[in-house]
Write a protein that holds these residues in place. Structure first.
Motif, PDB file in Angstrom:
ATOM      1  N   LEU A 159      -2.151  -5.967 -13.296  1.00  0.00           N
ATOM      2  CA  LEU A 159      -1.421  -5.724 -12.057  1.00  0.00           C
ATOM      3  C   LEU A 159      -0.136  -6.545 -12.053  1.00  0.00           C
ATOM      4  O   LEU A 159      -0.111  -7.657 -12.576  1.00  0.00           O
ATOM      5  N   PRO A 160       0.933  -6.023 -11.456  1.00  0.00           N
ATOM      6  CA  PRO A 160       2.167  -6.808 -11.394  1.00  0.00           C
ATOM      7  C   PRO A 160       2.033  -7.948 -10.388  1.00  0.00           C
ATOM      8  O   PRO A 160       1.228  -7.878  -9.454  1.00  0.00           O
ATOM      9  N   THR A 161       2.812  -8.988 -10.603  1.00  0.00           N
ATOM     10  CA  THR A 161       2.922 -10.040  -9.594  1.00  0.00           C
ATOM     11  C   THR A 161       3.825  -9.513  -8.487  1.00  0.00           C
ATOM     12  O   THR A 161       4.469  -8.462  -8.643  1.00  0.00           O
ATOM     13  N   LEU A 162       3.924 -10.223  -7.388  1.00  0.00           N
ATOM     14  CA  LEU A 162       4.787  -9.774  -6.296  1.00  0.00           C
ATOM     15  C   LEU A 162       6.250  -9.640  -6.737  1.00  0.00           C
ATOM     16  O   LEU A 162       6.873  -8.610  -6.459  1.00  0.00           O
ATOM     17  N   PRO A 163       6.822 -10.623  -7.450  1.00  0.00           N
ATOM     18  CA  PRO A 163       8.215 -10.430  -7.906  1.00  0.00           C
ATOM     19  C   PRO A 163       8.386  -9.212  -8.822  1.00  0.00           C
ATOM     20  O   PRO A 163       9.382  -8.489  -8.715  1.00  0.00           O
ATOM     21  N   GLU A 164       7.411  -8.966  -9.695  1.00  0.00           N
ATOM     22  CA  GLU A 164       7.475  -7.786 -10.569  1.00  0.00           C
ATOM     23  C   GLU A 164       7.354  -6.502  -9.753  1.00  0.00           C
ATOM     24  O   GLU A 164       8.053  -5.520 -10.025  1.00  0.00           O
ATOM     25  N   TYR A 165       6.474  -6.507  -8.772  1.00  0.00           N
ATOM     26  CA  TYR A 165       6.291  -5.343  -7.900  1.00  0.00           C
ATOM     27  C   TYR A 165       7.585  -5.046  -7.140  1.00  0.00           C
ATOM     28  O   TYR A 165       8.024  -3.899  -7.065  1.00  0.00           O
ATOM     29  N   LEU A 166       8.212  -6.084  -6.589  1.00  0.00           N
ATOM     30  CA  LEU A 166       9.444  -5.877  -5.830  1.00  0.00           C
ATOM     31  C   LEU A 166      10.622  -5.498  -6.725  1.00  0.00           C
ATOM     32  O   LEU A 166      11.522  -4.790  -6.281  1.00  0.00           O
ATOM     33  N   ALA A 167      10.613  -5.939  -7.977  1.00  0.00           N
ATOM     34  CA  ALA A 167      11.662  -5.521  -8.907  1.00  0.00           C
ATOM     35  C   ALA A 167      11.548  -4.024  -9.192  1.00  0.00           C
ATOM     36  O   ALA A 167      12.556  -3.325  -9.303  1.00  0.00           O
ATOM     37  N   ALA A 168      10.326  -3.525  -9.274  1.00  0.00           N
ATOM     38  CA  ALA A 168      10.103  -2.097  -9.522  1.00  0.00           C
ATOM     39  C   ALA A 168      10.266  -1.265  -8.250  1.00  0.00           C
ATOM     40  O   ALA A 168      10.614  -0.089  -8.325  1.00  0.00           O
ATOM     41  N   HIS A 169      10.021  -1.877  -7.097  1.00  0.00           N
ATOM     42  CA  HIS A 169      10.081  -1.163  -5.815  1.00  0.00           C
ATOM     43  C   HIS A 169      10.847  -2.003  -4.790  1.00  0.00           C
ATOM     44  O   HIS A 169      10.260  -2.505  -3.822  1.00  0.00           O
ATOM     45  N   PRO A 170      12.162  -2.148  -4.959  1.00  0.00           N
ATOM     46  CA  PRO A 170      12.928  -3.014  -4.042  1.00  0.00           C
ATOM     47  C   PRO A 170      12.918  -2.528  -2.591  1.00  0.00           C
ATOM     48  O   PRO A 170      13.106  -3.319  -1.670  1.00  0.00           O
ATOM     49  N   GLU A 171      12.675  -1.266  -2.378  1.00  0.00           N
ATOM     50  CA  GLU A 171      12.622  -0.727  -1.015  1.00  0.00           C
ATOM     51  C   GLU A 171      11.388  -1.219  -0.251  1.00  0.00           C
ATOM     52  O   GLU A 171      11.305  -1.043   0.965  1.00  0.00           O
ATOM     53  N   CYS A 172      10.467  -1.855  -0.937  1.00  0.00           N
ATOM     54  CA  CYS A 172       9.230  -2.328  -0.313  1.00  0.00           C
ATOM     55  C   CYS A 172       9.329  -3.775   0.170  1.00  0.00           C
ATOM     56  O   CYS A 172       8.357  -4.315   0.700  1.00  0.00           O
ATOM     57  N   ARG A 173      10.475  -4.386   0.025  1.00  0.00           N
ATOM     58  CA  ARG A 173      10.668  -5.773   0.474  1.00  0.00           C
ATOM     59  C   ARG A 173      10.531  -5.847   1.989  1.00  0.00           C
ATOM     60  O   ARG A 173      10.958  -4.966   2.712  1.00  0.00           O
ATOM     61  N   THR A 174       9.906  -6.920   2.462  1.00  0.00           N
ATOM     62  CA  THR A 174       9.744  -7.154   3.893  1.00  0.00           C
ATOM     63  C   THR A 174      10.318  -8.524   4.244  1.00  0.00           C
ATOM     64  O   THR A 174      10.766  -9.259   3.355  1.00  0.00           O
ATOM     65  N   THR A 175      10.272  -8.866   5.500  1.00  0.00           N
ATOM     66  CA  THR A 175      10.750 -10.191   5.915  1.00  0.00           C
ATOM     67  C   THR A 175       9.768 -11.288   5.516  1.00  0.00           C
ATOM     68  O   THR A 175      10.133 -12.455   5.464  1.00  0.00           O
ATOM     69  N   ASP A 176       8.541 -10.920   5.227  1.00  0.00           N
ATOM     70  CA  ASP A 176       7.526 -11.866   4.763  1.00  0.00           C
ATOM     71  C   ASP A 176       7.687 -12.053   3.259  1.00  0.00           C
ATOM     72  O   ASP A 176       7.510 -11.111   2.483  1.00  0.00           O
ATOM     73  N   ASP A 177       8.014 -13.252   2.829  1.00  0.00           N
ATOM     74  CA  ASP A 177       8.250 -13.523   1.405  1.00  0.00           C
ATOM     75  C   ASP A 177       6.996 -13.447   0.547  1.00  0.00           C
ATOM     76  O   ASP A 177       7.088 -13.480  -0.673  1.00  0.00           O
ATOM     77  N   ARG A 209       5.622  -3.860   1.362  1.00  0.00           N
ATOM     78  CA  ARG A 209       5.082  -2.579   1.822  1.00  0.00           C
ATOM     79  C   ARG A 209       4.528  -1.801   0.633  1.00  0.00           C
ATOM     80  O   ARG A 209       4.861  -2.065  -0.520  1.00  0.00           O
ATOM     81  N   CYS A 210       3.744  -0.807   0.952  1.00  0.00           N
ATOM     82  CA  CYS A 210       3.184   0.075  -0.070  1.00  0.00           C
ATOM     83  C   CYS A 210       4.274   1.017  -0.586  1.00  0.00           C
ATOM     84  O   CYS A 210       4.979   1.639   0.206  1.00  0.00           O
ATOM     85  N   TYR A 211       4.391   1.151  -1.885  1.00  0.00           N
ATOM     86  CA  TYR A 211       5.394   2.043  -2.465  1.00  0.00           C
ATOM     87  C   TYR A 211       5.016   3.510  -2.294  1.00  0.00           C
ATOM     88  O   TYR A 211       5.867   4.387  -2.303  1.00  0.00           O
ATOM     89  N   HIS A 212       3.726   3.780  -2.109  1.00  0.00           N
ATOM     90  CA  HIS A 212       3.282   5.170  -2.036  1.00  0.00           C
ATOM     91  C   HIS A 212       3.438   5.754  -0.630  1.00  0.00           C
ATOM     92  O   HIS A 212       4.008   6.826  -0.463  1.00  0.00           O
ATOM     93  N   CYS A 213       2.938   5.036   0.374  1.00  0.00           N
ATOM     94  CA  CYS A 213       2.969   5.585   1.732  1.00  0.00           C
ATOM     95  C   CYS A 213       3.884   4.798   2.672  1.00  0.00           C
ATOM     96  O   CYS A 213       3.978   5.128   3.848  1.00  0.00           O
ATOM     97  N   GLN A 214       4.527   3.753   2.167  1.00  0.00           N
ATOM     98  CA  GLN A 214       5.455   2.907   2.933  1.00  0.00           C
ATOM     99  C   GLN A 214       4.786   2.142   4.076  1.00  0.00           C
ATOM    100  O   GLN A 214       5.467   1.642   4.961  1.00  0.00           O
ATOM    101  N   SER A 215       3.473   2.037   4.056  1.00  0.00           N
ATOM    102  CA  SER A 215       2.767   1.285   5.090  1.00  0.00           C
ATOM    103  C   SER A 215       3.018  -0.206   4.914  1.00  0.00           C
ATOM    104  O   SER A 215       3.126  -0.702   3.793  1.00  0.00           O
ATOM    105  N   ASP A 216       3.091  -0.917   6.024  1.00  0.00           N
ATOM    106  CA  ASP A 216       3.219  -2.369   5.943  1.00  0.00           C
ATOM    107  C   ASP A 216       1.860  -3.047   6.121  1.00  0.00           C
ATOM    108  O   ASP A 216       1.768  -4.260   6.250  1.00  0.00           O
ATOM    109  N   LYS A 217       0.801  -2.276   6.076  1.00  0.00           N
ATOM    110  CA  LYS A 217      -0.556  -2.810   6.196  1.00  0.00           C
ATOM    111  C   LYS A 217      -1.124  -3.124   4.809  1.00  0.00           C
ATOM    112  O   LYS A 217      -2.065  -2.501   4.349  1.00  0.00           O
ATOM    113  N   VAL A 218      -0.516  -4.086   4.166  1.00  0.00           N
ATOM    114  CA  VAL A 218      -0.960  -4.533   2.846  1.00  0.00           C
ATOM    115  C   VAL A 218      -1.779  -5.793   3.043  1.00  0.00           C
ATOM    116  O   VAL A 218      -1.308  -6.773   3.622  1.00  0.00           O
TER     117      VAL A 218
END
Length: 96
Positions: free
Chosen positions: A34-52, A56-65
């Motif tokens: 599994l990717p780490t959070l920085p790797e996940y956000l590098a692949a899916h920058p649109e999923c970045r939130t205000t919480d460091d 968010r989920c890349y598939h359904c854009q839910s913030d319930k992670v």
């Protein structure tokens, strides 16, 4: 004599339980893929939130992670997954 065997066998049994409960190879291999959070956000920058520490989920854009330990509550390895679509997204380690 019996107490001597118990003092010898107890640490061996405890180590075996610890190994099989926490770090069995299939679970650990899956978690490490599994990717780490920085790797996940590098692949899916649109999923970045205000919480460091979350995204968010890349598939359904839910913030319930949410996260859960890989094997049991004492396991320091966590997998983060989308509560809405149940996809596993990234991994992390306990900070304690």
């Amino acid at each position: 004599m019996n107490m001597e065997w118990l003092t010898i066998l107890a640490p061996i049994i405890a180590a075996a339980i610890y190994y099989f409960a926490f770090y069995n190879k299939p679970n650990d291999d899956h978690w490490r893929k599994l990717p780490t959070l920085p790797e996940y956000l590098a692949a899916h920058p649109e999923c970045r939130t205000t919480d460091d520490e979350n995204a968010r989920c890349y598939h359904c854009q839910s913030d319930k992670v949410i996260f859960q330990p890989l094997s049991c509550h004492e396991d320091p390895r966590y997998k983060h997954f989308c509560f809405s679509c149940k996809r596993t997204l990234f991994r992390s380690n306990s900070i304690l």
